[in-house]
Write an enzyme that holds these catalytic residues in place. Structure first.
Site, PDB file in Angstrom:
ATOM      1  N   ALA A 269       1.167  -0.892  -0.492  1.00 34.27           N
ATOM      2  CA  ALA A 269      -0.271  -0.183  -0.135  1.00 34.27           C
ATOM      3  C   ALA A 269       1.213   1.077  -0.274  1.00 34.27           C
ATOM      4  O   ALA A 269       1.662   0.806   0.430  1.00 34.27           O
ATOM      5  CB  ALA A 269      -1.163  -0.232   1.188  1.00 34.27           C
ATOM      6  N   LYS A 270      -0.055   2.234  -0.453  1.00 34.59           N
ATOM      7  CA  LYS A 270       1.101   3.665   0.378  1.00 34.59           C
ATOM      8  C   LYS A 270      -0.029   4.370  -0.298  1.00 34.59           C
ATOM      9  O   LYS A 270      -1.100   4.921  -0.010  1.00 34.59           O
ATOM     10  CB  LYS A 270       2.023   4.079  -1.272  1.00 34.59           C
ATOM     11  N   GLY A 271       0.410   5.804   0.761  1.00 32.62           N
ATOM     12  CA  GLY A 271      -0.123   6.848   1.052  1.00 32.62           C
ATOM     13  C   GLY A 271       0.382   7.808   0.814  1.00 32.62           C
ATOM     14  O   GLY A 271       1.401   8.255   0.184  1.00 32.62           O
TER      15      GLY A 271
END
Ligand code: NAD
Length: 462
Positions: free
Chosen positions: A115-117
């Site tokens: 994931a990444k934000g």
């Protein structure tokens, strides 16, 4: 860099489809259908969560800050990946980085997904109170999809342990009575962060280089002398080299670059000379080798920046020439460590690169076009998902320590980090040196194979 990772994943799937030793039960049309499913699953993120955080500024004005969390794949465990605070961060970039996280964890057998934000701000433009509010709001808006067994963020560009501490505190407020220590990693040590997390990525970056050049070569010298191998002649000379030290240049002198440079400077197994380092302002060069410990001390006391002028260099007692920022990329060196940003070597400058080995400390610092050009020139690239995984590996140790509420010493952390990276490299290097594909291709194939076999066993390929 948008979609480049997806392209390489598809190439790996195409190769695996033809490999009859892989998923042998799947034949004919069933096999083709299963691989089409794999392509669909791995080329798109599972979820894109977007919001506009409502922030009251110190002036009393209300602003809306765009923020998102992209969850690519959770086949191997809870989603995991940093939150980037940057004014140019965008959905394509974050999707690509989330995909890289899925592959990195699969490659190193870390039981997490990818994931990444992103939060679209320049953190330097906000006061500490405003940043605190942004962190709290991020957790409030995304609290349903985050958690120690769902999705575990970490710092990325523009964020650090302070932001992770704030975010974990807000997660605890929102979920009273629930486990919270494993909800964020990269926290301060007093709040359950792991010893050694700060140095982990840089140490891992240098370890992958040293292992490829020294440990592996030394232990496999008999095998390497056989006919099967395609070893780059430069690497073969390195193991026997006694005539001159290896010349290294490092782009980026932050968390990753400065630690990798220091590891190279202090390494007792290889004779190294770090002749150049660079940052967002310029390159420092000394053909006799830079005093890396002095530069580490200098940056620690000057807001992270290298000396900016001849006067500042003289005052600090450091001998170096000042060159322009991009000079570091094309100097006459043996090894170039890229530890700054994405897309640094591209079609326009790849032909000018003189290094014979490139180590990707940053994510995707070499574009797809440049990768092809460098490959044709015989340059060995130790790719991002292999080289810069030290951070996520120690994040995993932090998550484990938070669950067990038992904490490891720094030596234990580094030993386990090296063991894990060595295990990965042992499973890749013989096939790489004995074959015709790039190390990047081997890493992607390995990661995609692991994900595909797991998805098949889970009954997801219909
Ligand atoms: P950092 O912010 O600590 O340091 C970045 C360095 O790059 C600084 O020295 C900065 O001055 C320099 N820089 C910025 N723009 C530049 C430019 N145009 N040219 C040359 N240098 C420039 O960041 P970091 O934590 O060291 O991370 C570096 C890269 O590695 C990032 O791309 C990050 O996503 C990636 N990465 C970091 C980790 C980690 O654990 N920190 C893990 C995996 C990947």
């Amino acid at each position: 860099m948008a979609n480049e990772t997806g392209l390489i994943v598809q190439q790996s799937l195409d190769a695996l489809l033809q490999d009859t030793d892989f998923l042998t039960h799947l034949k004919g049309l069933d096999r083709e259908q299963a691989f089409r499913s794999l392509g669909a699953i791995l080329s798109t993120p599972n979820h894109i969560h977007k919001s506009y955080l409502r922030i009251v500024m110190d002036s009393g004005n209300v602003v809306r800050v765009p923020a998102f969390r992209i969850q690519h794949n959770d086949t191997l465990g809870p989603y995991k990946g940093g939150i980037r605070f940057h004014e140019t961060v965008n959905e394509d970039e974050v999707t690509n980085l989330a995909t890289l996280m899925t592959l990195k964890n699969a490659l190193h057998e870390v039981p997490f997904g990818g994931a990444k934000g992103g939060i679209i701000i320049n953190p330097r433009d906000y006061s500490v109170r405003e940043l605190y509010m942004i962190c709290k709001k991020y957790v409030q808006y995304f609290s349903d999809v985050l958690g120690p067994d769902k999705d575990i963020p970490a710092p990325d560009m523009g964020s650090g342990e302070r932001e992770m501490d704030w975010m974990m505190a807000e997660f605890k407020n929102i979920h009273p009575g629930e486990p919270y220590r494993g909800s964020f990693t990269g926290k301060s040590v007093v709040n359950g962060g792991s010893l050694g997390r700060r140095e982990a990525t840089g140490k891992g970056v240098y370890f992958t280089l040293r292992y490829t050049l020294y440990d592996f070569m030394k232990h496999q010298s008999q095998w390497l002398a056989g006919e099967k191998t395609q070893v780059n002649p430069f690497l073969q000379t390195v193991i026997g080299h006694t005539d001159r030290p290896l010349k290294l240049a490092v782009q980026g002198f932050g968390n990753v670059g400065s630690v990798a440079a220091l590891e190279a400077y202090q390494c007792k197994l290889l004779q190294n000379k770090v002749v150049a380092v660079s940052d967002r302002n310029h390159t420092l060069y000394n053909e006799d080798g830079l005093d890396i410990p002095a530069l580490v001390d200098y940056t620690a006391n000057h807001g992270g920046d290298l000396p900016l002028s001849k006067d500042q260099l003289d005052a600090a007692g450091i001998k170096a020439e000042l060159l322009d920022r991009e000079a570091v990329l094309t100097l006459d060196v043996d090894v170039l460590i890229l530890a700054a940003l994405e897309d640094q070597i591209h079609a326009d400058n790849a032909h000018a690169v003189k290094a014979r080995i490139i180590v990707e400390g940053a994510n995707a610092p070499v574009t797809g076009d440049a990768d092809r050009i460098l490959g044709e020139q015989g340059v060995v690239i130790i790719p991002d998902i292999l080289a810069n995984a030290g951070g996520v590996i120690v994040s995993y140790f932090e998550w484990l320590q938070g669950r067990e509420t038992q904490f490891y010493t720094e030596d234990e952390v580094f030993k386990q980090l090296v063991d894990k990276m060595q295990h990965t490299m042992e499973s890749l290097l013989p096939a790489y040196f004995g074959g015709v594909h790039s190390l990047r291709t081997h890493c992607y194939n390995h990661a995609v194979m692991k994900l595909s076999a797991t998805l098949y066993r889970l009954g997801k390929l219909y």
